[in-house]
Design an enzyme around this catalytic site. Structure first.
Site, PDB file in Angstrom:
ATOM      1  N   THR A 239      13.595 -14.392  11.723  1.00  6.28           N
ATOM      2  CA  THR A 239      14.684 -14.999  12.465  1.00  6.28           C
ATOM      3  C   THR A 239      14.817 -16.407  12.002  1.00  6.28           C
ATOM      4  O   THR A 239      14.353 -17.330  12.633  1.00  6.28           O
ATOM      5  CB  THR A 239      14.466 -14.989  13.963  1.00  6.28           C
ATOM      6  OG1 THR A 239      14.528 -13.675  14.404  1.00  6.28           O
ATOM      7  CG2 THR A 239      15.599 -15.701  14.671  1.00  6.28           C
ATOM      8  N   GLU A 326       6.850 -20.948  17.783  1.00 11.57           N
ATOM      9  CA  GLU A 326       6.837 -20.974  19.249  1.00 11.57           C
ATOM     10  C   GLU A 326       5.411 -21.104  19.783  1.00 11.57           C
ATOM     11  O   GLU A 326       4.549 -20.273  19.501  1.00 11.57           O
ATOM     12  CB  GLU A 326       7.504 -19.714  19.796  1.00 11.57           C
ATOM     13  CG  GLU A 326       8.997 -19.699  19.551  1.00 11.57           C
ATOM     14  CD  GLU A 326       9.650 -18.371  19.849  1.00 11.57           C
ATOM     15  OE1 GLU A 326      10.887 -18.350  19.964  1.00 11.57           O
ATOM     16  OE2 GLU A 326       8.946 -17.349  19.950  1.00 11.57           O
ATOM     17  N   ASN A 456       8.001 -16.143  25.069  1.00 10.07           N
ATOM     18  CA  ASN A 456       8.668 -14.879  24.777  1.00 10.07           C
ATOM     19  C   ASN A 456       8.704 -13.929  25.965  1.00 10.07           C
ATOM     20  O   ASN A 456       9.437 -12.941  25.948  1.00 10.07           O
ATOM     21  CB  ASN A 456       8.017 -14.224  23.559  1.00 10.07           C
ATOM     22  CG  ASN A 456       8.452 -14.898  22.279  1.00 10.07           C
ATOM     23  OD1 ASN A 456       9.540 -14.650  21.784  1.00 10.07           O
ATOM     24  ND2 ASN A 456       7.625 -15.781  21.759  1.00 10.07           N
TER      25      ASN A 456
END
Length: 461
Positions: A239, A326, A456
């Site tokens: 991504t 992340e 997430n």
């Protein structure tokens, strides 16, 4: 300020920082507030280039803009960006290997298969336009047609990118009115480049831009890039969206070849979580405005230098994505040497940075050589398996293994190294030698923290 004045100010922010004159204020903190850290610059490999300002506007022949169309479910950040070439620019791209590729990926691949040049690239955040069927493809086509009209260029000169929530169609009622505003506001400035780099981000904590200049054939060639990505990052395009602009004069065939190789040595060598996304795209433009003699061979001195520069920009951006993973507290760099060839070395390096157990150990400041060696051992596909008795492994300055066996190393000092690296969001270096071959490879990832799960669990992809 009166209540009416506050309402007007709020309305300006809601409309994407457009002031009364119709100009976008690229310095508006409400829309372009994402902080910048010079990570990509700091992570550039050394070479005969120097860092300059300007991002994707550093190269001659390009104008950009960012804007808040209202695509995001919440917040005030801008959500779409436009890059426009003054004239036809040589263009090459590499895209996700995911079978469930998004509508804009399919659209771009078709466009670039038809001709080697492009004039404009429109990027939207918030909706990925992936798994949206025929209607998603129609939405992509509609945005391309609207941009073609706004810019006065042929539809086949338009490229598209999207990022955001999978399964969500683009909010055309928001994006379509924004296209003429973007088109009217493109400019060649650092502020506009920063605005565009901010607009394309999703869970990113920092915007990612870099620009360099290098002397090629006696001329100054500039190259700038921007990228987004923080999660769902894995080799073979993840991504992430990446855009590079360059003003070198180069043939389409050479540009395609060096774009492919630069991507293989950079974006395809990063991993945050092992998930390969539906939307990943890298598009590289070359305007030919630098005034150099046209580069017609990848094997010429000029071709090799151009490839080195493009690889450097792509690596800086790719490593910045892994650094901004992340929940990450450090970047992991794995250097593999002694493999049979470079591709085997790259596969082994990727395997190490993809290991959840190794990543968790680094986050926990545990110099767990077993997890690192295990990940190197199951790397696949490799053409030539290494002999485990040849394995050497170091963590930063601490050698943990030699001849396939653990050494009596200072575990406290090795743990302290990890604690120091994660404490400053630095780089944890893993060096692995697997034999006496000439193959070398690198890969980059990040540690795996509690926050990755939290982010997430709370964010829909």
């Amino acid at each position: 300020m009166t209540s009416r004045g506050r309402a007007r100010a709020s309305d300006r922010r809601a409309r994407g920082a457009v002031v009364a004159s119709g100009k976008i204020d690229f310095t508006d903190a409400g829309c372009f507030e994402l902080p910048y850290a010079p990570v990509a610059e700091a992570l550039l490999p050394e070479g005969p280039w120097k860092v300059v300002e300007g991002g994707v506007c550093a190269a001659k022949g390009f104008k950009v803009a960012g804007y808040k169309a209202g695509l995001r479910a919440k917040g005030t950040r801008a959500d779409c960006a436009l890059i426009v070439a003054d004239e036809d620019a040589t263009c090459a791209g590499i895209f996700t290997t995911n079978i469930m590729c998004a509508a804009p990926v399919t659209y771009c691949k078709k466009q670039l298969a038809g001709k080697p040049t492009a004039r404009a690239l429109l990027i939207n955040a918030a909706q990925a336009n992936a798994a949206t069927g025929d209607q998603g493809a129609a939405d992509a086509q509609a945005t391309a047609e609207e941009l073609s009209k706004s810019l006065g260029v042929a539809e086949e000169d338009i490229l598209l990118m999207s990022t955001g929530v999978i399964g969500k169609r683009i909010k055309l009622d928001k994006l379509m009115p924004a296209i003429p505003i973007l088109s009217a506001n493109v400019e060649s400035s650092t502020a506009a480049a920063n605005a565009a780099a901010t607009a394309i981000c999703t869970t990113d904590l920092v915007r990612k831009t870099v620009a360099i200049e290098v002397q090629i054939g006696g001329k100054t060639v500039c190259m700038g890039g921007m990228a987004k990505g923080s999660g769902m990052i894995h080799p073979n395009m993840a991504t992430m969206l990446g855009v590079v602009t360059c003003d070198a004069d180069v043939t389409p065939e050479v540009w395609r070849n060096i774009t492919s190789r630069a991507g293989a040595a950079s974006f395809n060598q990063i991993s945050v979580d092992g998930d390969t996304s539906t939307n990943d795209s890298l598009v590289c433009f070359a305007s030919g405005k630098a005034g150099n003699a046209k580069i017609t061979s990848v094997d010429s001195a000029e071709g090799k230098l151009l490839e080195q520069a493009l690889t450097a920009v792509c690596r800086g951006l790719a490593k910045a994505i892994a650094w901004d993973g992340e929940g990450a507290t450090c970047l992991i760099e794995c250097n593999v040497s002694g493999a049979a060839d470079d591709e085997d070395a790259r596969v082994i390096a990727r395997s190490v940075v993809c290991s959840s157990l190794a990543k968790a150990a680094i986050f926990g400041h545990d110099p767990n050589w077993g997890r690192l060696a295990c990940a190197a051992g199951y790397a696949a596909p490799v053409k030539n398996r290494f002999d485990q008795n040849d394995l050497k492994l170091s963590l930063g300055p601490h050698q943990l293994m030699d001849k396939g066996q653990p050494l009596d190393f200072d575990a406290v000092a090795a743990s302290r190294y990890l604690k120091e690296v994660t404490g400053v969001h630095g780089t944890c270096v893993v060096d692995i030698s697997v034999g006496n071959g000439s193959g070398r490879g690198q890969a980059w990832g990040c540690d795996l923290s509690y926050d990755y799960v939290k982010i997430n669990a709370e964010y829909t992809t």
